[in-house]
Design an enzyme around this catalytic site. Structure first.
Site, PDB file in Angstrom:
ATOM      1  N   ARG A  69      40.403  33.786  16.311  1.00  0.00           N
ATOM      2  CA  ARG A  69      39.678  34.431  14.996  1.00  0.00           C
ATOM      3  C   ARG A  69      38.225  34.588  15.217  1.00  0.00           C
ATOM      4  O   ARG A  69      37.628  33.694  15.630  1.00  0.00           O
ATOM      5  CB  ARG A  69      40.327  33.901  13.764  1.00  0.00           C
ATOM      6  CG  ARG A  69      41.795  33.995  13.571  1.00  0.00           C
ATOM      7  CD  ARG A  69      42.049  33.044  12.357  1.00  0.00           C
ATOM      8  NE  ARG A  69      43.798  33.403  12.198  1.00  0.00           N
ATOM      9  CZ  ARG A  69      44.621  32.912  12.950  1.00  0.00           C
ATOM     10  NH1 ARG A  69      44.511  31.845  13.822  1.00  0.00           N
ATOM     11  NH2 ARG A  69      45.899  32.972  12.433  1.00  0.00           N
ATOM     12  N   ASP A 100      48.259  24.713  15.049  1.00  0.00           N
ATOM     13  CA  ASP A 100      47.734  25.911  15.433  1.00  0.00           C
ATOM     14  C   ASP A 100      46.344  25.770  15.678  1.00  0.00           C
ATOM     15  O   ASP A 100      45.578  26.230  14.681  1.00  0.00           O
ATOM     16  CB  ASP A 100      47.934  26.818  14.402  1.00  0.00           C
ATOM     17  CG  ASP A 100      47.705  28.334  14.541  1.00  0.00           C
ATOM     18  OD1 ASP A 100      47.168  28.494  15.900  1.00  0.00           O
ATOM     19  OD2 ASP A 100      48.058  29.305  13.941  1.00  0.00           O
ATOM     20  N   GLU A 108      47.110  28.131  24.930  1.00  0.00           N
ATOM     21  CA  GLU A 108      46.002  29.319  25.264  1.00  0.00           C
ATOM     22  C   GLU A 108      44.784  28.772  25.483  1.00  0.00           C
ATOM     23  O   GLU A 108      43.909  28.198  24.591  1.00  0.00           O
ATOM     24  CB  GLU A 108      45.903  30.272  23.903  1.00  0.00           C
ATOM     25  CG  GLU A 108      47.091  30.803  23.433  1.00  0.00           C
ATOM     26  CD  GLU A 108      47.234  31.128  21.928  1.00  0.00           C
ATOM     27  OE1 GLU A 108      46.606  32.133  21.768  1.00  0.00           O
ATOM     28  OE2 GLU A 108      47.867  30.600  21.096  1.00  0.00           O
ATOM     29  N   HIS A 146      42.840  37.971  17.614  1.00  0.00           N
ATOM     30  CA  HIS A 146      43.089  38.434  18.778  1.00  0.00           C
ATOM     31  C   HIS A 146      42.491  39.949  18.951  1.00  0.00           C
ATOM     32  O   HIS A 146      43.196  40.877  19.554  1.00  0.00           O
ATOM     33  CB  HIS A 146      44.852  38.442  19.131  1.00  0.00           C
ATOM     34  CG  HIS A 146      45.309  37.220  18.886  1.00  0.00           C
ATOM     35  ND1 HIS A 146      44.705  35.906  19.573  1.00  0.00           N
ATOM     36  CD2 HIS A 146      46.437  36.636  18.531  1.00  0.00           C
ATOM     37  CE1 HIS A 146      45.399  34.971  19.221  1.00  0.00           C
ATOM     38  NE2 HIS A 146      46.480  35.311  18.803  1.00  0.00           N
ATOM     39  N   HIS A 186      48.557  34.508  26.162  1.00  0.00           N
ATOM     40  CA  HIS A 186      49.498  34.047  24.903  1.00  0.00           C
ATOM     41  C   HIS A 186      50.983  34.151  25.091  1.00  0.00           C
ATOM     42  O   HIS A 186      51.731  34.511  24.180  1.00  0.00           O
ATOM     43  CB  HIS A 186      49.064  35.104  23.691  1.00  0.00           C
ATOM     44  CG  HIS A 186      49.293  34.601  22.413  1.00  0.00           C
ATOM     45  ND1 HIS A 186      50.686  34.374  21.784  1.00  0.00           N
ATOM     46  CD2 HIS A 186      48.368  34.734  21.467  1.00  0.00           C
ATOM     47  CE1 HIS A 186      50.159  33.738  20.651  1.00  0.00           C
ATOM     48  NE2 HIS A 186      49.038  34.281  20.518  1.00  0.00           N
ATOM     49  N   SER A 187      51.601  33.365  26.052  1.00  0.00           N
ATOM     50  CA  SER A 187      52.780  33.092  26.404  1.00  0.00           C
ATOM     51  C   SER A 187      53.295  32.008  25.516  1.00  0.00           C
ATOM     52  O   SER A 187      52.438  31.005  25.139  1.00  0.00           O
ATOM     53  CB  SER A 187      52.846  32.455  27.885  1.00  0.00           C
ATOM     54  OG  SER A 187      52.916  33.632  28.693  1.00  0.00           O
ATOM     55  N   TYR A 188      54.487  32.113  25.116  1.00  0.00           N
ATOM     56  CA  TYR A 188      55.368  31.093  24.029  1.00  0.00           C
ATOM     57  C   TYR A 188      56.149  30.426  25.108  1.00  0.00           C
ATOM     58  O   TYR A 188      57.138  31.034  25.713  1.00  0.00           O
ATOM     59  CB  TYR A 188      55.980  31.620  23.045  1.00  0.00           C
ATOM     60  CG  TYR A 188      55.074  32.285  22.107  1.00  0.00           C
ATOM     61  CD1 TYR A 188      54.574  33.403  22.142  1.00  0.00           C
ATOM     62  CD2 TYR A 188      55.330  31.795  20.543  1.00  0.00           C
ATOM     63  CE1 TYR A 188      53.883  33.760  21.042  1.00  0.00           C
ATOM     64  CE2 TYR A 188      54.576  32.447  19.515  1.00  0.00           C
ATOM     65  CZ  TYR A 188      53.806  33.268  19.596  1.00  0.00           C
ATOM     66  OH  TYR A 188      53.261  33.912  18.720  1.00  0.00           O
TER      67      TYR A 188
HETATM   68  C1  BGC Z   1      47.139  32.011  16.429  1.00  0.00           C
HETATM   69  C2  BGC Z   1      48.054  31.686  15.555  1.00  0.00           C
HETATM   70  C3  BGC Z   1      48.899  33.124  15.245  1.00  0.00           C
HETATM   71  C4  BGC Z   1      49.556  33.249  16.777  1.00  0.00           C
HETATM   72  C5  BGC Z   1      50.084  34.756  16.868  1.00  0.00           C
HETATM   73  C6  BGC Z   1      47.874  32.157  17.838  1.00  0.00           C
HETATM   74  O1  BGC Z   1      46.733  32.132  18.802  1.00  0.00           O
HETATM   75  O2  BGC Z   1      46.387  30.590  16.458  1.00  0.00           O
HETATM   76  O3  BGC Z   1      47.335  31.662  14.026  1.00  0.00           O
HETATM   77  O4  BGC Z   1      49.775  33.041  14.375  1.00  0.00           O
HETATM   78  O5  BGC Z   1      48.426  33.700  17.951  1.00  0.00           O
HETATM   79  O6  BGC Z   1      49.476  35.851  16.242  1.00  0.00           O
END
Ligand code: BGC
Length: 369
Positions: free
Chosen positions: A103, A268, A333, A128, A197-199
């Site tokens: 952010r 987070d 990340e 992002h 941004h991989s989960y």
């Molecule tokens: C952020 C989260 C967000 C997620 C998906 C993460 O990098 O810290 O707050 O919800 O990305 O957008």
């Protein structure tokens, strides 16, 4: 031939052998973006490990790695086709995010005495990169030894950011390690923070939540946040649920009575790995007791955002049709700290002409009994 030439020749042969590709790379079509631009997907294979990366958002679409019994499973969340990705602009599954990962407060920052305004897309903050970020762009791909390099040129003024920004993201597989090399350059002073941004779900995507996974983050400090997830400064992890210096299951403290956890609905936050940039160090280790899979993340970046998928809500269905419920994937990340352009005490995210920024992150997989 002189001895000097013989030595030179054998050195050349040795270095050629050292750079001989060990992973194989193939490419195939993967549909098209919303404006009809064709999207391609690259498959990189090294032994039992296989990474699939597509040009839309330079995203990791799947990542197959063996469990403790040698059984291969896909450990990242995502969709089976472009329709899935186009219908979901919110999760950033597998994507390279930018120009600014995480952010920027109120979508405003000042650089060289000039205030810039970028789009806000998350509770009045820019997340992002703002709308139409790098995750939504079709990158240009080039096959390289052991992988693929994706390139994106973001024009001067794109989303309100100054400077023409050129980003190269190179994905390569080395044994069971997926390496990401980033190179970012600009023709004007600007700011940038690029990450993947991989989960991950080490039990396999669609295989339940990640609360049993045991995490270690070797960081003494983290950046607490305000009500809209903007860092307020740097604080010690000592005595808080943010202390992962000893291996701890994610679920042990995630719902503890703690204001920071309440604000974010779980973890987070950005952990401070270092305030100096450029040296490779461990960012995190995650052990999945179910599958025996272990993920070790190393990076040259100063921070890591550990996000436990708190905003996943079951409304999207992944590759195998399973709904992605809250906390069914975690992100690590590697990055500069959120909102750095508004925090002069954080490591700088400025990029200057003639000084390209390089960073490297390794996701290494192994197993434990
Ligand atoms: C952020 C989260 C967000 C997620 C998906 C993460 O990098 O810290 O707050 O919800 O990305 O957008």
């Amino acid at each position: 031939m002189t001895w000097a030439r013989v030595i030179l020749l054998s050195m050349t042969i040795a270095s050629a052998a050292a750079t001989t590709a060990l992973a194989s790379v193939t490419k195939a079509p993967f549909g098209a973006s919303a404006d009809g631009t064709p999207v391609e997907i690259y498959t990189i294979t090294s032994g039992k490990v296989e990474a699939r990366i597509m040009t839309f958002g330079a995203r990791i679409v799947s990542l197959h790695v063996p469990d403790r019994d040698g059984k291969v499973g896909d450990v990242v969340l995502g969709y089976k086709d472009m329709a899935g990705y186009l219908a979901d602009p919110k999760t950033y599954f597998g994507a390279i995010v930018g120009r600014y990962g995480n952010r920027i407060a109120k979508g405003k920052f000042t650089l060289d005495d000039k205030e810039y305004t970028i789009p806000v897309n998350n509770n009045g903050q820019s997340l992002h990169g703002g709308t139409s970020g790098f995750d939504q762009k079709v990158w240009t791909a080039k096959e390289v030894a052991d992988g693929v390099e994706m390139t994106l040129v973001s024009n001067d003024g794109d989303m309100g950011y100054p400077g023409t920004l050129t980003v190269h993201t190179k994905y390569t597989l080395h044994g069971s390690a997926l390496r990401i090399d980033y190179t970012v350059s600009s023709d004007k002073n600007t700011v940038a923070n690029i990450t993947n941004h991989s989960y991950f779900n080490l039990s396999g995507e669609g295989h339940g939540d990640i609360l049993h996974d045991v995490v270690t983050i070797p960081a003494n400090r983290y950046t607490p946040v305000d009500a809209v997830l903007i860092p307020t400064g740097i604080a010690s992890v000592e005595g808080t649920p943010f202390d992962f210096r000893k291996p701890t299951a994610i679920g042990t403290r995630i719902d503890a009575a703690n204001d920071q956890l309440k604000i974010a609905g779980g973890y987070d936050h950005n952990w401070v790995l270092s305030t100096s940039v450029g040296t490779m160090k461990e960012a995190a280790k995650v052990v999945d007791p179910q599958s025996g899979r272990v993920l070790t993340v190393s990076t040259t970046e100063p921070g890591v955002q550990f996000y436990t998928g708190n905003f996943l809500d079951g409304s999207t269905h992944g590759k195998t049709g399973v709904a992605y419920e809250k906390r069914t994937g975690f992100c690590l990340e590697t990055q500069h700290f959120p909102d750095s352009p508004n925090h002069p005490d954080f490591p700088t995210t400025e990029i200057k002409p003639g000084h390209p920024y390089h960073s490297t992150t390794l996701f290494t997989f192994s197993t434990e009994k």
